[in-house]
Scaffold this active site. Structure first.
Site: not given
Ligand code: NAP
Ligand code: GCO
Length: 269
Positions: A150, A163
């Site tokens: 992230s 986080y």
């Molecule tokens: P999301 O839409 O919240 O999806 C997260 C997924 O992880 C969902 O399918 C959720 O299932 C599953 N999950 C959560 N806890 C779990 C557990 N204990 N065991 C198994 N599955 C679990 O998140 P996203 O935005 O796609 O993000 C995916 C990854 O990218 C995360 O690690 C997040 O931190 C990272 N990330 C996101 C962003 C962003 O801007 N979106 C940026 C940087 C990094 P449920 O719905 O059943 O909980």
């Molecule tokens: C926040 C956002 C970020 C993104 C991502 C950025 O609240 O700042 O959720 O944390 O999810 O991790 O890289």
């Protein structure tokens, strides 16, 4: 491993990929890209209804994907899932530790239980799943692990202490798996998405009562040289690269796919 470089070096044909939390969002996009590149997909989630729907969604795209109901923090369940995958589909070639949550609470108002839950899922989970998958990769003589890090692996901000701590730790777990298993021909890298439009960031993009953009939405646009939020599709190419033979000498690296945020002081207000 492809002999010498060719465009086949980017193919995932014949590979088996486990993507955690891939029922929607970033995980679904990455798993779909792997399938497009020729891989067979297995994925997990905590919710059977979401797993059932995701299997239909993958099938509608023409991809073979098998879902497991498994919480990444439950080591016994993860070990059982990996054993079942090995028996039914083979040894996992590619692991993406994608499953994750965030809680946005000012640190002094955050309970220790909330802090622990974020770290448990976002850091302990990748440890538990990697620990279960690595032995098969070592025996097979190769493996690819991609940890979804992230911006918060590098930067802090208000309300995301747990986080940021977890994602900072995940960057170092990535480097340690590289260090400990590189000789076994396992490449462990991270992808650091910028701000991506998924359910996880939906609260940061909600329109205000007067129809204006959320202040954080405007902030991110000003902080991103690309002047836009990323989409899960923006992560597909980097993920396929890190999962493929084309990245066999890339190890311990976090590839930031952020539209340039980490390079930019931000647009003058
Ligand atoms: P999301 O839409 O919240 O999806 C997260 C997924 O992880 C969902 O399918 C959720 O299932 C599953 N999950 C959560 N806890 C779990 C557990 N204990 N065991 C198994 N599955 C679990 O998140 P996203 O935005 O796609 O993000 C995916 C990854 O990218 C995360 O690690 C997040 O931190 C990272 N990330 C996101 C962003 C962003 O801007 N979106 C940026 C940087 C990094 P449920 O719905 O059943 O909980
Ligand atoms: C926040 C956002 C970020 C993104 C991502 C950025 O609240 O700042 O959720 O944390 O999810 O991790 O890289």
């Amino acid at each position: 491993m492809a002999e010498g470089f060719s465009m086949d070096s980017f193919s995932l044909k014949g590979k088996l990929a486990l993507v955690t939390g891939a029922t929607y969002g970033i995980g679904f996009a990455i798993a779909s890209a792997f399938a497009q590149a020729g891989a067979k997909i297995v994925f997990n989630d905590r919710d059977q209804a979401k797993i059932d729907q995701a299997e239909k969604d993958y099938a509608a795209l023409g991809y073979e994907a098998h879902g497991y109901k498994c919480d990444v923090t439950d080591e016994d369940a993860v070990q059982a899932m990996v054993k079942d995958i090995n028996e039914k589909y083979g040894v996992i070639d590619i692991l993406v530790n994608n499953a994750g949550i965030i809680k946005r609470i000012p640190m002094t108002e955050m309970s220790a239980a909330d802090f622990r839950q974020v770290v448990d899922i976002d850091l302990n989970g990748p440890f538990i799943v990697s620990k279960a998958v690595i032995p098969g990769m070592v025996e097979k003589g190769h493996g690819k692990i991609i940890n979804i890090c992230s911006m918060m692996s590098e930067l802090g901000r208000e309300t995301v202490s747990a986080y940021a701590a977890a994602k900072g730790g995940l960057k170092m777990l990535t480097r340690n798996i590289c260090s400990e298993y590189g000789e076994a021909n396992i490449q462990c890298n991270g992808i650091g998405p910028g701000y991506i439009a998924t359910p996880q960031t939906a609260p940061l993009r909600e329109r205000q009562a007067d129809g204006s953009r959320h202040p954080f939405d405007q902030f991110i646009i000003a902080k991103t040289p690309a002047a836009r939020w990323g989409t899960p599709d923006d992560l597909k190419g980097p993920a396929v690269f890190l999962a493929s033979d084309a990245s066999d000498f890339v190890n311990g690296h976090v590839l930031y796919v952020d539209g340039g945020i980490l390079a930019y002081i931000g647009k003058q207000p």
